[in-house]
Write a protein that holds these residues in place. Structure first.
Motif, mmCIF file in Angstrom:
data_model
loop_
_atom_site.group_PDB
_atom_site.id
_atom_site.type_symbol
_atom_site.label_atom_id
_atom_site.label_comp_id
_atom_site.label_asym_id
_atom_site.label_seq_id
_atom_site.Cartn_x
_atom_site.Cartn_y
_atom_site.Cartn_z
ATOM 1 N N ASP A 26 43.781 -9.628 -20.400
ATOM 2 C CA ASP A 26 45.209 -10.026 -19.962
ATOM 3 C C ASP A 26 44.953 -11.542 -19.589
ATOM 4 O OD1 ASP A 26 46.299 -7.660 -20.375
ATOM 5 O OD2 ASP A 26 46.410 -7.158 -18.211
ATOM 6 N N ALA A 27 43.766 -11.904 -19.010
ATOM 7 C CA ALA A 27 43.715 -13.328 -18.590
ATOM 8 C C ALA A 27 43.409 -14.107 -19.859
ATOM 9 C CB ALA A 27 42.281 -13.297 -17.875
ATOM 10 N N PHE A 28 42.740 -13.712 -20.954
ATOM 11 C CA PHE A 28 42.673 -14.383 -22.188
ATOM 12 C C PHE A 28 43.954 -14.443 -22.603
ATOM 13 C CE2 PHE A 28 42.197 -14.636 -26.630
ATOM 14 C CZ PHE A 28 41.251 -16.083 -26.825
ATOM 15 N N THR A 29 44.827 -13.478 -22.723
ATOM 16 C CA THR A 29 46.114 -13.719 -23.399
ATOM 17 C C THR A 29 47.054 -14.571 -22.745
ATOM 18 O OG1 THR A 29 45.982 -11.246 -23.996
ATOM 19 C CG2 THR A 29 48.170 -12.165 -23.978
ATOM 20 N N VAL A 30 46.789 -14.576 -21.297
ATOM 21 C CA VAL A 30 47.721 -15.605 -20.341
ATOM 22 C C VAL A 30 47.299 -16.812 -20.596
ATOM 23 C CG1 VAL A 30 48.475 -16.200 -18.162
ATOM 24 C CG2 VAL A 30 48.629 -13.827 -18.842
ATOM 25 N N SER A 31 46.055 -16.989 -20.792
ATOM 26 C CA SER A 31 45.662 -18.525 -20.716
ATOM 27 C C SER A 31 45.823 -19.285 -22.187
ATOM 28 C CB SER A 31 43.893 -18.377 -20.715
ATOM 29 O OG SER A 31 43.528 -18.026 -19.504
ATOM 30 N N LEU A 49 52.865 -14.158 -17.142
ATOM 31 C CA LEU A 49 51.802 -14.449 -16.087
ATOM 32 C C LEU A 49 52.181 -13.858 -15.013
ATOM 33 C CD1 LEU A 49 49.526 -16.139 -14.694
ATOM 34 C CD2 LEU A 49 51.177 -17.917 -14.557
ATOM 35 N N GLU A 50 53.315 -13.837 -14.479
ATOM 36 C CA GLU A 50 53.650 -13.191 -13.247
ATOM 37 C C GLU A 50 53.482 -11.562 -13.264
ATOM 38 O OE1 GLU A 50 57.999 -12.734 -10.895
ATOM 39 O OE2 GLU A 50 57.541 -14.495 -11.682
ATOM 40 N N ASN A 51 53.973 -11.155 -14.351
ATOM 41 C CA ASN A 51 53.889 -9.613 -14.500
ATOM 42 C C ASN A 51 52.251 -9.221 -14.513
ATOM 43 O OD1 ASN A 51 53.598 -7.384 -17.013
ATOM 44 N ND2 ASN A 51 55.256 -7.128 -15.446
#
Length: 233
Positions: A26-31, A49-51
């Motif tokens: 998830d962190a990679f996707t958001v970044s 990001l918020e979700n």
């Protein structure tokens, strides 16, 4: 850095070779989405990001392994950095609501990461050093934000006693064979943040500084070494 090279100054590039936790995915996707945002997509990116941040903090950490805890702290830290410094008022408010959670997880991670064995394997060292650096950056960001809000760093003493391995030589290795060749005297490279800052000011840090060292020194020595501490993108 994470979106382009799957690494940061606190996430080793080989840390997730064998195991890729959902939090890091998830962190990679958001970044990646945040780095490629446009005027047309920025609202959607911030909603994602918020979700992702909300889902992460809802998870129960009590039964998590140390590996899962590290991934969660790293992911929330990446979300936190974006939310605090993007400039969006709502995101900054949400990050502030999660500050105590990040502090708690960081303290748990610090408590659970044991000292290095005298002869760790390369993978064991990668994990331990990534955890150490993650703790430092989490406390560092907390202190930096307190400076921006109040003009004072709230956790200088806590930062000063956090350990890490100084220098890029070991951090940048790419194979276990090179690790075996370079890891002699490992404990002599482990320093406390405060001791490292004082050693630099006294001219006792030899060689070229790496990005992590520069980041740590920037708030300690200020404008006097501005050119020396410029971090390359």
């Amino acid at each position: 850095m994470f979106a382009c090279s799957r690494r940061t100054l606190f996430i080793h590039h080989r840390l997730y070779d064998a195991y890729l936790p959902d939090a890091i995915q998830d962190a990679f996707t958001v970044s990646a989405a945040y780095c490629n945002r446009t005027v047309e997509t920025v609202d959607m990116v911030l909603r994602i990001l918020e979700n992702k941040a909300a889902n992460l903090v809802k998870e129960d950490r009590k039964s998590n392994s140390l590996e899962e805890l590290l991934a969660s702290v790293q992911a929330l830290l990446l979300f936190h950095i974006i939310q605090l410094f993007d400039g969006d008022i709502r995101q900054r408010f949400l990050a502030e609501q999660n500050m105590d959670i990040l502090r708690t997880w960081t303290a748990q991670l610090q408590d659970r990461v044991s000292d290095l064995d005298s002869t760790p394997t390369w993978q064991e060292w990668i994990f331990t050093e990534s955890a150490r650096r993650t703790v430092i950056i989490s406390v560092f960001i907390d202190g930096l934000y307190s400076v921006l809000k109040t003009g004072q760093c709230s956790n200088i003493r806590a930062l000063s006693v956090l350990p890490f391995t100084s220098g890029a030589t070991l951090w940048d290795l790419t194979s276990s064979a090179s690790w075996l060749a370079e890891s002699h005297g490992l404990r002599s490279h482990t320093v406390l943040y405060g001791d490292f800052s004082r050693a630099f000011e006294n001219g006792r840090v030899p060689g070229k500084l790496d990005g992590f060292q520069k980041l740590l020194l920037a708030p300690c020595v200020g404008e006097r070494y501005r050119e020396v501490l410029e971090i390359e993108a």
